[in-house]
Design an enzyme around this catalytic site. Structure first.
Site: not given
Ligand code: GLC
Length: 509
Positions: A193, A260
């Site tokens: 994430d 890049e």
């Molecule tokens: C990412 C996830 C999203 C979340 C964010 C904060 O973008 O895909 O759903 O709200 O991170 O963790």
């Protein structure tokens, strides 16, 4: 071929109206029948759900709403027995404000080691009553929240998601421990994430104000919240852990559009894959799509990673809706599926894409995404693309749950959209996906990584893969003649030698 399971919305095994691990386990045979190779399961860790699981209170356990560790182990074993790999979400950039560390930080004094795991700073202005810098939060409002003793802490997302300080060795060590914890259990990899976050510039300087138009819209050079050079050292640490196990991988959520800059994340000692969001953000337009594809391929030209294509996910309007909704959007989505699946590399399908799920307009009172409150009701947020998946039957919850009272309401009239109804219809979106995935997996036409663009009528895309696959997409306003070759699959009937408007075809060239 990865399948994104948004855990709250995929299938509910416990009957509380919220999807869970037991629900996933029960539906593994459907995913095998669909023809995917691997799952990405969104966060199922203990969480107060301020951001529906992306606020993690303990990264090494299972949220009771979703099951427990034994249920996870059983899901993993079943998936492996059925030939499916399982990847899980890793949320390193921030924790929940209910994480033990953050609670400790709140209870400790400014300057204490407990605060040094996060980004606590004194404010500016008289009495430090102004935020330490001018960064906006992705979810609206400032990126700083003040605590009772007067200090502020940084949160790129919601206030319930305080950012960790990755210059603190303890923070990196804890991330490594989390990786080992799940790798030892046997997970095949991670979706990372906010993989372009984590590192912050020294001194947290102001940035030249970017217009805060919503989720991630402003990433780019000058956005000091993201894509800082220091992030690569963190990816190297993650990779070093993965490399201690056999055959494990990581894909990064990297919202970086410069080829890049994106490629840097894919160097041999960093991520195996990075989502390329150019298709996810491209309009239904031949030039725009071609440019998106060309840049996505260029970005990976000099790194060991394949391209990684995404049409929809849980953060953006679903492509059926983006492409116009209704019959038009569905027709274009069928064509887009053949386009996505014809491209070399890795494809991610978001749960419900294979059914052609659209976004759902929800009434204000059921909206749950923190964006709705944080934007002071100016942005509706992402709930519309997170409606539970309809499996069977004619009324809510369509086999998703035993209760019609699902965490986001399911609309009436979705009987024909269910997997059960579509499985019986050879012309359905589900049947198209099943056939396309079977071909993609078995046909030699899909061999080779190159994309050779072919001459095409105005408003059309045509390319050939080295194995012989030719894909033509008609985004113009009139039918175009079909090129020569045996038709392998078409998104609309092509019996009269023409490819209709908003349709795509696969040919053996
Ligand atoms: C990412 C996830 C999203 C979340 C964010 C904060 O973008 O895909 O759903 O709200 O991170 O963790």
């Amino acid at each position: 071929m990865f399948y994104q399971v948004y855990v709250r919305s995929f299938a509910d095994g416990s009957g509380d109206g919220v999807g869970d691990l037991a629900g996933i386990r029960a539906h593994l045979p459907d995913l095998v029948a669909l023809g995917v190779d691997a799952l990405w399961i969104t966060p199922f860790f203990p969480s107060p759900m301020a951001d529906h699981g992306y606020d993690v209170a303990d990264p090494r356990d299972v949220e009771p709403v979703f099951g427990d560790l034994a249920e996870f182990d059983a899901l993993l074993a079943d998936a492996h027995a059925q030939g499916l790999k399982v990847t899980i979400d890793l949320v390193p950039n921030h924790t929940s404000d209910q994480h033990r560390w953050f609670q400790e930080a709140l209870a400790s004094a400014p300057g204490s080691p407990a605060r040094a795991r996060y980004l606590f700073r004194d404010g500016r202005g008289p009495d430090g009553s102004e935020p330490p810098n001018n960064w906006p939060s992705v979810f609206g409002g400032p990126t700083w929240t003040r605590v009772p003793d007067g200090q502020w802490y940084l949160h790129i997302f919601a206030p319930e998601q305080p950012d960790l300080d990755f210059t603190n060795p303890e923070v990196v060590a804890d991330l490594e421990e989390t990786l080992h914890f799940w790798l030892r259990r046997g997970v095949d990899g991670f979706r990372i994430d906010v993989a372009h976050g984590m590192a912050k510039p020294a001194g947290l300087p102001d940035m030249v104000r970017v217009e805060d138009t919503g989720l991630f819209a402003d990433d780019g050079p000058g956005d000091l919240r993201f894509d800082q050079d220091g992030v690569h050292a963190i990816h190297r640490r993650v990779r070093a852990v993965l490399d201690q196990y056999e055959d494990r991988m990581a894909v990064g959520e990297v919202w970086v559009f410069d080829d890049e800059r994106l490629a840097r994340y894919l160097r041999p000692d960093e991520l195996h894959l990075a989502f390329n969001f150019k298709l996810l953000t491209a309009d239904w337009d031949a030039d725009v799509l071609r440019t998106a594809i060309e840049h996505s391929l260029l970005a990976v030209a000099d790194v060991p990673a394949p391209a990684c294509w995404v049409l929809s996910n849980h953060d953006r309007p679903r492509h059926v809706t983006r492409y116009g909704g209704g019959e038009l959007g569905t027709r274009r989505a069928r064509a887009a599926a053949l386009l996505q699946l014809a491209l070399p590399g890795v494809a991610y399908v978001y749960n419900g894409d294979e059914l052609g799920m659209p976004d759902v307009d929800l009434p204000d009172e059921v909206l749950q995404d923190p964006i709705w409150e944080r934007s002071v009701h100016t942005e509706r947020g992402r709930d519309a693309c997170r409606i539970p998946v309809p499996w069977s039957g004619d009324s809510p919850a369509y086999g998703f749950s035993t209760t019609p009272d699902t965490w986001l309401p399911m609309p009436d009239g979705w009987g024909p959209l269910t997997a059960q109804a579509q499985a019986a219809d050879p012309d359905s979106m589900l049947s198209l996906y099943r056939t396309a995935l079977a071909l993609r997996r078995s046909s030699a036409a899909f061999g080779g990584e190159d994309v050779q663009w072919l001459p095409a009528a105005e408003g059309c895309l045509a390319f050939r893969r080295p194995g012989g696959l030719v894909c033509v997409v008609n985004l113009s306003s009139a039918p175009v003649p079909l090129p020569e070759g045996e038709v392998l699959l078409a998104s609309e009937p092509v019996t009269d030698g023409a490819l209709p408007v908003d349709a795509a075809v696969w040919l053996q060239g």
